[in-house]
Write a protein that holds these residues in place. Structure first.
Motif, PDB file in Angstrom:
ATOM      1  N   PRO A 118      43.522   6.656  37.658  1.00 34.68           N
ATOM      2  CA  PRO A 118      43.992   7.640  38.649  1.00 34.68           C
ATOM      3  C   PRO A 118      43.334   9.017  38.504  1.00 34.68           C
ATOM      4  N   SER A 119      43.213   9.521  37.280  1.00 33.28           N
ATOM      5  CA  SER A 119      42.625  10.842  37.104  1.00 33.28           C
ATOM      6  C   SER A 119      41.147  10.838  37.472  1.00 33.28           C
ATOM      7  N   LEU A 120      40.440   9.751  37.123  1.00 34.89           N
ATOM      8  CA  LEU A 120      39.024   9.644  37.476  1.00 34.89           C
ATOM      9  C   LEU A 120      38.866   9.533  38.984  1.00 34.89           C
ATOM     10  N   PHE A 121      39.751   8.759  39.633  1.00 33.98           N
ATOM     11  CA  PHE A 121      39.672   8.585  41.078  1.00 33.98           C
ATOM     12  C   PHE A 121      39.835   9.926  41.792  1.00 33.98           C
ATOM     13  N   GLU A 122      40.810  10.713  41.371  1.00 29.00           N
ATOM     14  CA  GLU A 122      41.039  12.012  42.003  1.00 29.00           C
ATOM     15  C   GLU A 122      39.860  12.952  41.759  1.00 29.00           C
ATOM     16  N   SER A 123      39.342  12.968  40.532  1.00 31.61           N
ATOM     17  CA  SER A 123      38.206  13.826  40.208  1.00 31.61           C
ATOM     18  C   SER A 123      36.974  13.413  40.999  1.00 31.61           C
ATOM     19  N   ALA A 124      36.744  12.115  41.093  1.00 37.09           N
ATOM     20  CA  ALA A 124      35.585  11.610  41.829  1.00 37.09           C
ATOM     21  C   ALA A 124      35.684  11.961  43.308  1.00 37.09           C
ATOM     22  N   HIS A 125      36.884  11.829  43.866  1.00 37.22           N
ATOM     23  CA  HIS A 125      37.065  12.163  45.282  1.00 37.22           C
ATOM     24  C   HIS A 125      36.810  13.644  45.527  1.00 37.22           C
ATOM     25  N   GLU A 126      37.328  14.493  44.638  1.00 35.98           N
ATOM     26  CA  GLU A 126      37.098  15.935  44.786  1.00 35.98           C
ATOM     27  C   GLU A 126      35.617  16.267  44.671  1.00 35.98           C
ATOM     28  N   ALA A 127      34.962  15.664  43.673  1.00 39.89           N
ATOM     29  CA  ALA A 127      33.537  15.928  43.477  1.00 39.89           C
ATOM     30  C   ALA A 127      32.729  15.481  44.690  1.00 39.89           C
ATOM     31  N   ASN A 128      33.045  14.315  45.209  1.00 40.41           N
ATOM     32  CA  ASN A 128      32.303  13.796  46.363  1.00 40.41           C
ATOM     33  C   ASN A 128      32.492  14.686  47.584  1.00 40.41           C
ATOM     34  N   SER A 129      33.690  15.246  47.736  1.00 40.97           N
ATOM     35  CA  SER A 129      33.950  16.111  48.899  1.00 40.97           C
ATOM     36  C   SER A 129      33.211  17.442  48.788  1.00 40.97           C
ATOM     37  N   MET A 130      32.770  17.795  47.589  1.00 43.75           N
ATOM     38  CA  MET A 130      32.055  19.054  47.381  1.00 43.75           C
ATOM     39  C   MET A 130      30.564  18.941  47.691  1.00 43.75           C
TER      40      MET A 130
END
Length: 617
Positions: A118-130
């Motif tokens: 879950p923490s990796l998924f949220e971080s990855a989604h945020e990074a991708n949106s940047m």
């Protein structure tokens, strides 16, 4: 004021995010340590995937994005100062400055499938949106590409023309460049603002759908209800249709074919393909007689021999590698120094031209063979790094879902489906690894026409079931005996019957997707459920979805939300081409060609189907 438009569906890091990684750049980040290297560095740092943590993604995007933005402004300034800059001074530079961010996006996509957390998924989604690849929206880049396109020689600059066509296609789909609308060409800002609004909304719904979908994950032990998913499906259809209309396409289907640069250019051709294949086949393969025979064939496996006792992972891989050597004159060697992969089971292999394994490899691939709780089910081959001549070689990840051995020293057995999946995914990998192109990010196999993307993978499957391959790679774990001929015959019969059932399922999913993306009105009287039912009755009358079951729709919308739309038909379309391709390796009696002719034909196949990257064969 900036001369290029910021990507519409992207966002800058929040203040909380900034505080989260403020000062982080002074620490070691395995992603930026490798991707921030200057072109042509003598000491090359490779990414140590074993050391990547969730926090690294956001920090890496921030640093790489800043460098990309600065480099893009410099390139745009050079173009404005010197209008005569040729292709070789513009496009390779554009690929060079965007390459680190593209690789990072590939790594993010890989990690959310092989390390579900879950923490990796949220971080990855945020990074991708940047990530903001702003050259796709730059009018300066657009105008220069149009100028370059007019100057290229059709015969001498084949790869360059493909590259420029790809970059201009991106511009068109982002509203910056439109063949039929001068207003967009002169001032794309209004169009892009409208697209931004739609894509922002689409991105949120897609993210929610992928997170909530029963095929992706469960929350608190319970999958999302069909009613909840159906509501999102209607919203996705409406938004995607609106986006297609804004960009000037007749339908979402027409937009999708342009986006994926398909061989088929008219959605109606897909319907005609489905209609042609459904003649006689639906009545024959959905009949009680055929289905009874199919079930009988499937049930014979357990009462005949234990197939898994004959199929051992290392023997199967050796057979696959030997076949690749015979066909394409390559040698595949495992890296004994360690993979530094994302899991201890991951292995690293290098590919060399035959007879020159002491020289530099032409490409490499990670092999992640086993199922894990923290890993998506299913199999895939994914590009991590694209070829860039002469400095960078292609790097691929192959992920399988084989049941792991009980003990560390146990022999790893496989079932027939595992072996088929391995041959299939290795075919995808060959497209990336053997592409002989200069700028793989812009002309590699990942940009091949989407409806031809399964040709090589299905071609490799044919080799498993023909010419004695099954017997040659099999060896009983105790006796060493090959798989009995009777068992091979049974497997081949099962494959044919399974392919017949698959054909009906492909027709059903393919036409369901076509109608969802062309004629279906999300605001009309007909429901998505009734459309699913109608087409299931037409193409799969023997296997109708139970009441309340929306799995076929989920499969289509998951594919759409992941970036593939109106592409279910590609499996059937590619099957036609792969069958023709494999037929070229058979003699007049239907037998595999003798080795000398086989090798020559294989190298011809490599030249025309693999070396060209995204070139249409």
């Amino acid at each position: 004021m900036s001369s290029h438009k910021i990507a519409p569906s992207r966002s800058l890091p929040s203040e909380n995010t900034k505080r989260h990684f403020f000062g982080y750049f002074n620490s070691s980040n395995p992603i930026t340590d490798a991707l921030m290297q200057e072109e042509g560095s003598k000491e090359i740092t490779r990414i140590n995937y074993a050391n990547i943590k969730a926090d690294h993604f956001v920090a890496a995007v921030a640093e790489l994005q800043e460098r990309y933005d600065n480099d893009l402004k410099l390139l745009e300034g050079m173009i404005q100062e010197d209008q005569s800059l040729p292709y070789d001074q513009v496009v390779p530079k554009l690929e060079e400055i965007s390459r680190p961010l593209v690789i990072l996006q590939n790594i993010i996509e890989l990690y959310v499938t092989v390390k579900k957390d879950p923490s990796l998924f949220e971080s990855a989604h945020e990074a991708n949106s940047m990530v903001q690849l702003s050259h796709k929206y730059s009018t300066i880049i657009r105008d220069k590409l149009l100028e370059i396109e007019r100057s290229l020689d059709d015969d001498k600059d084949e790869e360059a023309k493909r590259v420029v066509a790809h970059l201009l296609r991106q511009q068109r789909l982002n509203g910056t460049y439109n063949l039929n609308n001068d207003d967009i060409a002169n001032d794309p800002s209004a169009m892009q603002d409208q697209i931004k609004d739609i894509e922002d909304r689409l991105g949120k719904v897609r993210y929610k759908f992928l997170k909530k979908s029963a095929l992706t994950m469960e929350e608190n032990g319970q999958a999302a209800s069909p009613q909840e998913l159906l509501q999102m499906m209607y919203e996705l259809v409406a938004l995607q249709q609106h986006l297609a209309k804004v960009l000037g396409f007749e339908s979402l289907g027409a937009y999708s074919l342009e986006k994926h640069n398909t061989i088929v250019k008219d959605v109606n051709e897909i319907t005609r393909l489905h209609e042609e294949f459904s003649k006689d086949t639906v009545a024959t393969f959905s009949s009680d007689e055929f289905q009874s025979q199919f079930l009988d064939l499937v049930s014979k496996e357990s009462s005949f021999v234990n197939m898994k006792d004959y199929l051992e992972l290392e023997s199967v891989m050796k057979g696959l590698f030997d076949l690749s050597k015979k066909l394409f004159s390559i040698e595949i060697v495992e890296d004994e120094k360690g993979a530094n992969g994302w899991h201890r089971d991951v292995r690293l292999f290098h590919i060399y031209e035959e007879g020159v394994i002491n020289e530099e490899a032409i490409g490499s691939f990670y092999f992640d063979p086993y199922q894990r709780l923290q890993k998506d089910m299913g199999c895939f081959a994914m590009s991590i790094e694209h070829i860039r001549k002469p400095s960078s070689k292609p790097l691929i990840a192959i992920s399988m879902d084989i049941n792991p051995p009980m003990w560390e020293d146990s022999v790893q057995t496989m079932d027939v489906q595992n072996v088929t999946n391995l041959f299939h995914e290795f075919g995808h990998s060959l497209q990336h690894l053997l592409g002989d192109v200069k700028l793989g990010a812009y002309s590699g196999a990942q940009l091949i026409e989407e409806d031809a993307s399964e040709v090589i993978s299905q071609f490799m499957e044919y080799w498993l079931f023909e010419g004695g391959m099954l017997q040659s790679i099999s060896s009983h774990i105790e006796s060493g005996e090959p798989l009995p001929l009777e068992a091979v015959n049974l497997i081949q019969q099962q494959r044919k019957a399974t392919k017949a059932n698959e054909l009906l399922h492909r027709l059903f999913l393919g036409q369901l997707e076509v109608e969802l993306n062309t004629t279906f009105d999300p605001h009309g009287d007909d429901s998505i459920i009734s459309l699913q039912r109608k087409l299931a009755e037409k193409y799969c009358p023997h296997h109708l979805p139970p009441k309340g079951n929306i799995d076929p729709l989920i499969q289509i919308f998951q594919s759409n939300a992941s970036g593939r739309s109106t592409q279910q038909y590609r499996y059937l379309f590619s099957e036609l081409i792969s069958a023709d391709a494999f037929d070229a390796f058979l003699d007049n009696d239907g037998q595999i060609l003798e080795d000398k002719v086989l090798r020559s034909r294989g190298m011809e196949f490599r030249k025309h189907f693999l070396n060209g990257g995204s070139k249409r064969s």
